[in-house]
Structure formats: structure tokens, C-alpha cells
Design an enzyme around this catalytic site. Structure first.
Site, mmCIF file in Angstrom:
data_model
loop_
_atom_site.group_PDB
_atom_site.id
_atom_site.type_symbol
_atom_site.label_atom_id
_atom_site.label_comp_id
_atom_site.label_asym_id
_atom_site.label_seq_id
_atom_site.Cartn_x
_atom_site.Cartn_y
_atom_site.Cartn_z
ATOM 1 N N HIS A 182 -29.159 40.720 10.749
ATOM 2 C CA HIS A 182 -30.605 40.501 10.815
ATOM 3 C C HIS A 182 -31.136 39.778 9.602
ATOM 4 C CE1 HIS A 182 -30.943 42.891 14.448
ATOM 5 N NE2 HIS A 182 -31.977 42.100 14.622
ATOM 6 N N ARG A 289 -40.501 39.781 17.710
ATOM 7 C CA ARG A 289 -39.719 40.983 17.373
ATOM 8 C C ARG A 289 -40.666 41.956 16.676
ATOM 9 N NH1 ARG A 289 -35.454 36.970 16.419
ATOM 10 N NH2 ARG A 289 -33.512 37.711 17.345
ATOM 11 N N ARG A 325 -41.879 41.608 22.554
ATOM 12 C CA ARG A 325 -40.838 42.593 22.877
ATOM 13 C C ARG A 325 -41.229 43.941 22.297
ATOM 14 N NH1 ARG A 325 -34.894 41.545 20.687
ATOM 15 N NH2 ARG A 325 -35.810 42.252 18.743
ATOM 16 N N GLU A 423 -29.104 41.652 27.414
ATOM 17 C CA GLU A 423 -28.274 41.602 26.214
ATOM 18 C C GLU A 423 -27.169 42.652 26.239
ATOM 19 O OE1 GLU A 423 -30.754 42.149 22.758
ATOM 20 O OE2 GLU A 423 -31.953 43.702 23.695
ATOM 21 N N ASN A 444 -27.396 37.276 20.997
ATOM 22 C CA ASN A 444 -26.785 37.924 19.824
ATOM 23 C C ASN A 444 -26.093 39.221 20.243
ATOM 24 O OD1 ASN A 444 -28.153 35.924 18.464
ATOM 25 N ND2 ASN A 444 -29.844 37.236 17.869
ATOM 26 N N ASP A 445 -26.856 40.051 20.960
ATOM 27 C CA ASP A 445 -26.252 41.321 21.377
ATOM 28 C C ASP A 445 -25.313 41.129 22.562
ATOM 29 O OD1 ASP A 445 -27.048 43.401 19.601
ATOM 30 O OD2 ASP A 445 -29.093 43.015 20.242
ATOM 31 N N ARG A 455 -21.985 42.061 15.369
ATOM 32 C CA ARG A 455 -22.699 40.903 14.858
ATOM 33 C C ARG A 455 -22.832 40.918 13.348
ATOM 34 N NH1 ARG A 455 -28.534 41.670 17.638
ATOM 35 N NH2 ARG A 455 -29.322 40.380 15.971
ATOM 36 N N CYS A 492 -33.212 33.707 24.109
ATOM 37 C CA CYS A 492 -33.935 33.779 22.841
ATOM 38 C C CYS A 492 -33.035 34.222 21.686
ATOM 39 C CB CYS A 492 -35.141 34.701 22.951
ATOM 40 S SG CYS A 492 -34.698 36.408 23.303
HETATM 41 C C1 PEP Z 1 -30.482 39.095 20.745
HETATM 42 O O1 PEP Z 1 -29.805 40.134 20.761
HETATM 43 O O2 PEP Z 1 -30.027 37.965 21.010
HETATM 44 C C2 PEP Z 1 -31.904 39.150 20.399
HETATM 45 C C3 PEP Z 1 -32.699 38.113 20.551
HETATM 46 O O3 PEP Z 1 -32.363 40.311 19.874
HETATM 47 P P1 PEP Z 1 -32.110 40.781 18.349
HETATM 48 O O4 PEP Z 1 -31.417 39.664 17.630
HETATM 49 O O5 PEP Z 1 -33.453 41.088 17.779
HETATM 50 O O6 PEP Z 1 -31.268 41.997 18.547
HETATM 51 MG MG MG Z 2 -30.806 42.037 20.670
#
Ligand code: PEP
Ligand code: MG
Length: 532
Positions: A182, A289, A325, A423, A444-445, A455, A492
Site C-alpha cells: 500500500h 479508497r 468503495r 478481487e 492487486n488482490d 502483494r 481499478c
Molecule cells: C485491488 O485489490 O486491486 C484494489 C484496487 O484494491 P486495494 O489495492 O485497495 O486492495
Molecule cells: Mg483490493
């Protein structure tokens, strides 16, 4: 002194040059004086030094971050905080041990407090403890990040990143860390170059004074020779000119070379990310977010505070769609007093919608604030970490209940479309079973869960690849379900901004991508070069 070349992994693009600030979390060995009176003097000086240090930071930040720092100053100025430590010192305990035990006792008191507000203060107490310990041990531990600093350390927390001022440039170089963490995401959103996985940052002698950071290549040169520095400065000038040229086309709609219109939206974490941005650069906001709003707040933000933030965002967008979200706390985004502590694998634990459904009193406040904000623009509400249809159904029932309650109270509100993040592989594999009004792929997830490669672990970053056919197949499947059901599908996650993946992503049928504002110009340029 010879220049030091290190190669790691690129985590946030861009070039930076600046003075190095070494942060270290290690508490160096301290030799106690053995004299209680002397130990008390040393502790007093450390507390006063830490207080001044934080007070200076307050002036450089604003809003909730300033409030947090002011709370820390007030705590340090309260004599009662150190009473237990001074008592222990009189009984012969060394200053650092006495301070640590006294603060640990305070911290556990805060953590187990009934009141949400006090539980959320525990993280501040940890910060205070470590700042004073750092001074006691002569180690410059915490955010002495002045504008333009190249921060060098093993890893850095989102809260330290958020507390620092990046408006005057700077960069982050980490011995450990991961491009998918993050903090890397925050760095990309703020345009702060970042390189991770450089290996242990240890220096023979004094730490380096200057560094050149290449966030595109993932390289860092500490203490460069004058010739190396001149070359780098030339590259920076060329890159700045190229960025300025790309920025010119930023407000044009994105189209592929064969005329396919691609919607490019932006991801933000807070209204501050919109400062100075022209809404014409995007087709809307694809992801807000909201966890960062909770993270920097004193206690949980109340309904009016949240409503004001959401309304500001909708007003900025000037009738463009905005997807907010609901809270995605947990995983690598802990929130003191809210998320579970001690989970053996937080990414597989009580995070996202799971946490919101487990804490309906917190979730309801957010839903009410969103329903009220929805009268100010085309809002969509998105649920994170959905795995099974009943999670969506339960959230939808709660949203409808709050909508009816607000209407019964005569409060202005509107019921926005409710969609889901895709995700979790289970959601991608059964997308058609969810009554969602839209899908947004969290690559990402989705990537970390599909590839079983966390990640935030640098050692498996190669496996954490959204371009892997397995992940692309899940994305394509979701796009196909969206097409059949007639609902919008967007992406996203950070893969949307990775221009190496743009061709593969558009080949899945995606027509909506959401990226951090800094990436818009580059993505539009990449899209313009694609012929499908
Ligand atoms: C993701 O998982 O791609 C996402 C956009 O959410 P975050 O990165 O906030 O977990
Ligand atoms: Mg995510």
C-alpha cells in the site's frame, strides 16, 4: 568516497535527486549511565526532544494528520505519562527500559479500552514510545522527512508516508518492501519515485549524503560522482519535458489507434488528491479508497464528517460518475481499534466487506453518509473483498434499510447503484450469481489470491503478475459476464496503470480503466498506440 550503485525493484516511477534521510527502526544498544538521577535527566531530554520534533512537523501538515500529531504533543507534555517510568528509574531501571515498560502498559490499556476513540489512540502511543526510544538510543528513527528528502530505510509504514510532505519532491529507497504494498500504491498516487528490495542498506562509515533515484529502472546511486550527477540531471530534464508534452493531451478522451473509446477514470484516497486537478482529465472517479479517511481520523469518522468528504469529491467531479468503495480495512491496512489483531494471515482474514458486516454499527454510518452524499452527483457504491453472493445481499439489505430510515426522517438522500470489487477468485468464477449493478476488478488482490503470492512480499513479486494467463482469464471471464448481464466492468487495480499490460487488458474486452491521476497521461498515450 566511491559512489554506491544498488539495484532493486521499481515500485513507483520517476527520477529524483536529493539529500538522503536514513530512517532506522532498529533501536541501537544504549549503555545506561548506572546513575538513576542521570537516567532521569536523559529521559526528560528525550521526551522534550521528541515533543519539539513532533511540534515542528505539525506546521508542515494539515487536517487530520495535524490533529494526530497535536494529540501526540499533548500526550508527551502531560507529566502523568512518564510518571511510571521515573518511578522505575528511581528503583534502578535504565531509562529506555523504564520508558518502554511504562508506555507498553499504557498501550495495552488503550488497546483494550471500551471506547472506540481510545482504542484508536493506541497507534499514536506506539509512535510516541518509539520516537522517545529513538532519541534515547541516539537513533534518528522517525519521520525526519523534510521536503525533497530521499528516504532510505528497511521499510516504511503508510502512516509515516502520509505524515511527510512530498510536495517538494523526494523519493523512497527501501532495503525490503514490495512494489504491490500500500505504501508503494500511495507513492505512485502522489508521484513519489520509489525503489524497493535493495537489500540491507548498511554503510561503512557515515551514511550517504546524496542519492539519485530511478524509479523506472529500480536503481539508486548513493553519493554519486559529479559526472554521474550531471548525466542524471540531464535525464531528469528530458523526462520532465516528455511528461509535460504528454500532459498536454491529458484532457483528450482516450481512444485506441482503431478508434475504440476507452474510459479512463482516476483512483483517489482522499479529496486532497484532487487538489489542482482538472476533472476534464478523466471520465470520472473509478475508485475512492475510504480506508485512508478512517486511518488518519481520531477515532472513526462520524456520519457528518464522511458525508462532507464524499460530497466534496462528487462536487469536484462535476457530474462525472464517482465510485466510492466502502471501508476496506484489514489485510495490510490495519486500523487501530477496528481491525482484528494477531491474525496469522491478515490477507485471508477479517478484511473488507467481512469486517463491515461484522461491525454493522460502523458500516451503517458509512452507508448513511453515502446515501446522503448521493444527492450531489452520480455516485456508485462499491463493496470490497466480496467472495459469496450473500455478502452482497446482506450489504444491499443494509443499504436499503438505511435509505428507508433516512427518508422516514425527511433527510435528503438517494439510493445509488451497488456494485462489487471482483478481487477474490471465487467472485470472478461466479460473477453471474451476484446481483451487482457493476463490477470493478481489483487486480492487486485478484493477482495475489490467484497466484498465491502476497502483494507485500518482495521475494515473490515475480509471481505476483497480473499478466499471468490465469489472472487474465479471470478478468476476461468477468468482462464476459458483465457483457451478458449488461452491466459495466472496469479495472481499478494498479495493473491498469502498467502500460506493459494495456494491450493484454484491452484484449480481454475491458473498456474502463481507473488509475492514479499521475498515470492518466501515460495511459492515454499507450492506449492511442494500440490497434485491436
Ligand atoms: C485491488 O485489490 O486491486 C484494489 C484496487 O484494491 P486495494 O489495492 O485497495 O486492495
Ligand atoms: Mg483490493
Amino acid at each position: 568516497m566511491a559512489e554506491i550503485h544498488l539495484t532493486g525493484r521499481p515500485a513507483s516511477p520517476g527520477l529524483a535527486i536529493g539529500a538522503v534521510t536514513v530512517l532506522t527502526a532498529a533501536v541501537a544498544k544504549r549503555t545506561p549511565t548506572g546513575d538513576p538521577a542521570q537516567e532521569a535527566v536523559v529521559l526528560k531530554a528525550a521526551i522534550e526532544g521528541a515533543t519539539t520534533e513532533i511540534a515542528e512537523l505539525v506546521g508542515a501538515v494539515d487536517g487530520d494528520v495535524a490533529d494526530i500529531l497535536q494529540f501526540q504533543v499533548a500526550m508527551l507534555e502531560d507529566d502523568a505519562l512518564a510518571e511510571g517510568a521515573y518511578d522505575a528509574i528511581s528503583a534502578g531501571v535504565a531509562a529506555d527500559h523504564a520508558w518502554r515498560s511504562a508506555l507498553d502498559a499504557e498501550i495495552s490499556g488503550y488497546r483494550s479500552a471500551e471506547d472506540e476513540y481510545f482504542r484508536a489512540r493506541a497507534a499514536d502511543m506506539v509512535d510516541i514510545r518509539d520516537r522517545v526510544l529513538a532519541r534515547l538510543s541516539g537513533v534518528d528513527t522517525v519521520a525526519k522527512i523534510t521536503g525533497g528528502s530521499i528516504v532510505a530505510c528497511d521499510d516504511i509504514s503508510p502512516s509515516i508516508f502520509l505524515a511527510a510532505d512530498w510536495t517538494r519532491g523526494g523519493a523512497i529507497t527501501l532495503g525490503a518492501g514490495s512494489p504491490s504494498s500500500h505504501v508503494a500504491m500511495l507513492a505512485r498516487a502522489r508521484g513519489v519515485p520509489m525503489v524497493v528490495g535493495l537489500g540491507p542498506l548498511s554503510w561503512n562509515g557515515p551514511p550517504p549524503a546524496l542519492a539519485l533515484v530511478d524509479g523506472d529502472a529500480g536503481t539508486v546511486i548513493f553519493d554519486p560522482e559529479p559526472g554521474t550527477q550531471r548525466l542524471f540531471e540531464h535525464r531528469m530534464a528530458v523526462a520532465n519535458a516528455a511528461r509535460a508534452a504528454a500532459d498536454v493531451g491529458r484532457t483528450e478522451p482516450a481512444c485506441t489507434a482503431d478508434g475504440r473509446r476507452i474510459a479512463v477514470l482516476i483512483n483517489i484516497a482522499a479529496p486532497e488528491d484532487l487538489a489542482g486537478l482538472d476533472p476534464a482529465i478523466c471520465d470520472g472517479i473509478g475508485l475512492v479508497r475510504t480506508e485512508f479517511l478512517f486511518e488518519t481520523s481520531h477515532g472513526l469518522p462520524d456520519e457528518d464528517t464522511q458525508y462532507a468528504v464524499y460530497r466534496r469529491i462528487l462536487e469536484w467531479a462535476k457530474a462525472r460518475p464517482v465510485t466510492i468503495r466502502t471501508l476496506d480495512a484489514g489485510g495490510d491496512k490495519p486500523i487501530a481499534g477496528l481491525t482484528a489483531e494477531g491474525e496469522s494471515n491478515p490477507f485471508l482474514g477479517l478484511r473488507g466487506i467481512r469486517l463491515s458486516l461484522a461491525r454493522p454499527e460502523v458500516f451503517r454510518v458509512q452507508l448513511r453518509a453515502l446515501l446522503r452524499a448521493a444527492v450531489h452527483g452520480p455516485l456508485k457504491i462499491m463493496l470490497p473483498m466480496i467472495a459469496i453472493p450473500s455478502e452482497f445481499d446482506r450489504a444491499a439489505v443494509m443499504l436499503d434499510t438505511e435509505f428507508s430510515a433516512l427518508r422516514a426522517q425527511g433527510i435528503a438522500c438517494a439510493r445509488p447503484p451497488l456494485g462489487i470489487m471482483v478481487e477474490v477468485p471465487a467472485a470472478a468464477l461466479r460473477a453471474e450469481y451476484f446481483g451487482a449493478a457493476f463490477y470493478s476488478i481489483g487486480s492487486n488482490d485478484l493477482t495475489q489470491y490467484t497466484m498465491a503470492a502476497a502483494r507485500d512480499v518482495g521475494a515473490v513479486a515475480d509471481l505476483n503478475d497480473t499478466g499471468d494467463p490465469a489472472v487474465l482469464a479471470l478478468i476476461a471471464r468477468t468482462v464476459e459476464v458483465g457483457r451478458k448481464r449488461g452491466v459495466e466492468v472496469s479495472l481499478c487495480g494498479d495493473a491498469a496503470a502498467d502500460t506493459h499490460l494495456t494491450t493484454a487488458l484491452l484484449a480481454t474486452g475491458l473498456t474502463n480503466l481507473s488509475v492514479s491521476p499521475i498515470a492518466v497521461a501515460r495511459l492515454k498515450t499507450a492506449i492511442a498506440g494500440i490497434r485491436s
